[in-house]
Write a protein that holds these residues in place. Sequence first.
Motif, mmCIF file in Angstrom:
data_model
loop_
_atom_site.group_PDB
_atom_site.id
_atom_site.type_symbol
_atom_site.label_atom_id
_atom_site.label_comp_id
_atom_site.label_asym_id
_atom_site.label_seq_id
_atom_site.Cartn_x
_atom_site.Cartn_y
_atom_site.Cartn_z
ATOM 1 N N ILE A 1 0.814 -1.217 0.000
ATOM 2 C CA ILE A 1 0.000 0.000 0.000
ATOM 3 C C ILE A 1 0.846 1.264 0.000
ATOM 4 N N LEU A 2 2.174 1.144 -0.082
ATOM 5 C CA LEU A 2 3.040 2.311 -0.099
ATOM 6 C C LEU A 2 2.947 3.010 -1.459
ATOM 7 N N ARG A 3 2.757 4.311 -1.433
ATOM 8 C CA ARG A 3 2.766 5.117 -2.646
ATOM 9 C C ARG A 3 3.744 6.268 -2.428
ATOM 10 N N GLU A 4 4.752 6.356 -3.279
ATOM 11 C CA GLU A 4 5.762 7.397 -3.163
ATOM 12 C C GLU A 4 5.679 8.341 -4.357
ATOM 13 N N THR A 5 6.143 9.548 -4.165
ATOM 14 C CA THR A 5 6.086 10.559 -5.214
ATOM 15 C C THR A 5 6.664 10.038 -6.519
ATOM 16 N N LEU B 1 -3.713 9.474 -5.177
ATOM 17 C CA LEU B 1 -3.340 9.615 -3.774
ATOM 18 C C LEU B 1 -2.257 10.662 -3.559
ATOM 19 N N LEU B 2 -1.385 10.849 -4.540
ATOM 20 C CA LEU B 2 -0.263 11.773 -4.399
ATOM 21 C C LEU B 2 -0.461 13.050 -5.205
ATOM 22 N N MET B 3 -1.690 13.337 -5.583
ATOM 23 C CA MET B 3 -1.957 14.516 -6.401
ATOM 24 C C MET B 3 -1.503 15.802 -5.714
ATOM 25 N N HIS B 4 -1.582 15.846 -4.391
ATOM 26 C CA HIS B 4 -1.220 17.055 -3.651
ATOM 27 C C HIS B 4 0.127 16.915 -2.948
ATOM 28 N N ALA B 5 0.862 15.869 -3.264
ATOM 29 C CA ALA B 5 2.114 15.602 -2.564
ATOM 30 C C ALA B 5 3.242 16.501 -3.060
ATOM 31 N N GLU B 6 4.158 16.797 -2.160
ATOM 32 C CA GLU B 6 5.385 17.483 -2.502
ATOM 33 C C GLU B 6 6.504 16.456 -2.607
ATOM 34 N N GLN B 7 7.619 16.849 -3.207
ATOM 35 C CA GLN B 7 8.721 15.928 -3.436
ATOM 36 C C GLN B 7 9.163 15.279 -2.116
ATOM 37 N N GLY B 8 9.287 13.937 -2.146
ATOM 38 C CA GLY B 8 9.746 13.211 -0.967
ATOM 39 C C GLY B 8 8.635 12.732 -0.064
ATOM 40 N N TRP C 1 2.627 11.693 4.220
ATOM 41 C CA TRP C 1 3.650 11.553 5.253
ATOM 42 C C TRP C 1 4.945 12.198 4.790
ATOM 43 N N ARG C 2 5.660 12.809 5.739
ATOM 44 C CA ARG C 2 6.909 13.479 5.424
ATOM 45 C C ARG C 2 7.910 13.243 6.557
#
Length: 457
Positions: free
Chosen positions: A189-193, A203-210, A228-229
């Motif tokens: 279930i891990l999703r990374e940038t 799921l990562l549409m609003h994610a920042e790098q990292g 998560w950061r």
Amino acid sequence: MSITLAGECMVTRPFSVHSEPDFVQVLDRLRSAELTYAHVETNFGHFSEVAAPARGDQVGSYFLTDPQVATDLRQAGVDIVSLANNHSVDFGAAGISSTVRHCDAAGMAHAGTGRDLEEAREPAYLETRQGRVALVSVSSGNKSHEWASQPKAGLPGRAGVNPLRPEMRFLVEQEAAEQLKRIGSALGILRETKAGAEGSSGLLMHAEQGEFSLAMANDQSTTGSNLWRQSDHFEILSSSNKWDFSGNLRSVAEAATMADLVLVAHHFSVSEGPRGNQPPRFVREFAHACIDEGADIFIGHGWHKTLGIEIYRGKPIVYGLGNFFAQSEFVRRVPYDAYETWGHDIERLSTLTPAAHPLHPGLDQGSETWWSSAVLDLELDGGELQSIRLNPVELGRPVGRKAVRRPVGHGERPLTDGRPFTAYGEDAEAILDRYKRLSADFGTSMVIEGETGVIKV
């Protein structure tokens, strides 16, 4: 101009028949102001007017109230109401329409819901002898099908609330971040940038790098709710969806151009962890931005708790008005979903009634805040705030105790009347001490004079 602010009205019973002096005294306070605001946290309508309940798994009440109550509120002095909250869409688009219709019939101006996003977001305007008043009403914490939307390419917009969608980021220390990634990877279930994993679905549409996310099974077809950061400390950071933020500030700016007094009401039912005694970061940022854009008064509610008062650039920000009516136990018809959510045997559905317990959150507990609040009287001169007077009220229980002062019914578990009466003695002291303590965190000084609190600017 004298302005009175009343809190969250979870009001489900007509109340104009009552004449107890301590109840009438509260209503007379509302009637005596040149402008009275309240937050309506119910839907007005007859059962024949609404559609099937529009939500399923929410642990909460389903509010539908006799339209007579809208008339009672108006006769009690309420002039303008906010409608955007996490119960606005309990009974779908039909419930929104019936609520608006009965507010109009009662003569109360309203904002926060509509047939599409433009209507839900637009300010309500009210003409008064002292000038034109505007209200913008916003809600945070609704589910995606409850957000009003815009029409596009011949498709109608969705009826719903005017949203301010929060975005939550979870900061964790390095070791914890590595453990979360290891667990997420092992479970798939891990999703990374920029990982492009199947099933990410935004799921990562609003994610920042990292940043990374855990694609919980029920979230894999949404934009997700966890980012998560890695950091050097643990913290939850909340912010607002940029489109909602800018869109609502445009409404505030419109109101400031077209009205003499601008109110912004923000109902937030979400928090950064437990609902504590401080407003979330995104709420405070939005409140400041609204004042910067031209709002005169910012009114927060949603936790059913009184929170502190901040004076920002000479303008009042009330982060939590608390409950003014608390009558969710008296909802006449409870949908199937509520019985299932609260663990009742749905194989026996025909034998279950609205008198079953539990059906509503936390009502049989002693609470420092659920059964009490204060009516706030604001005095403005030339548009400038002069003072705020806090008049404590109790809703049928001694503050912080399980005892019921005004019981209703003959069951083993007494129901609580839930109407606001003037609070005295220890009750008034507890209510005002809380406001004084929490307002001091924002640099606001409150003086207690007898059984009222006074903030002078």
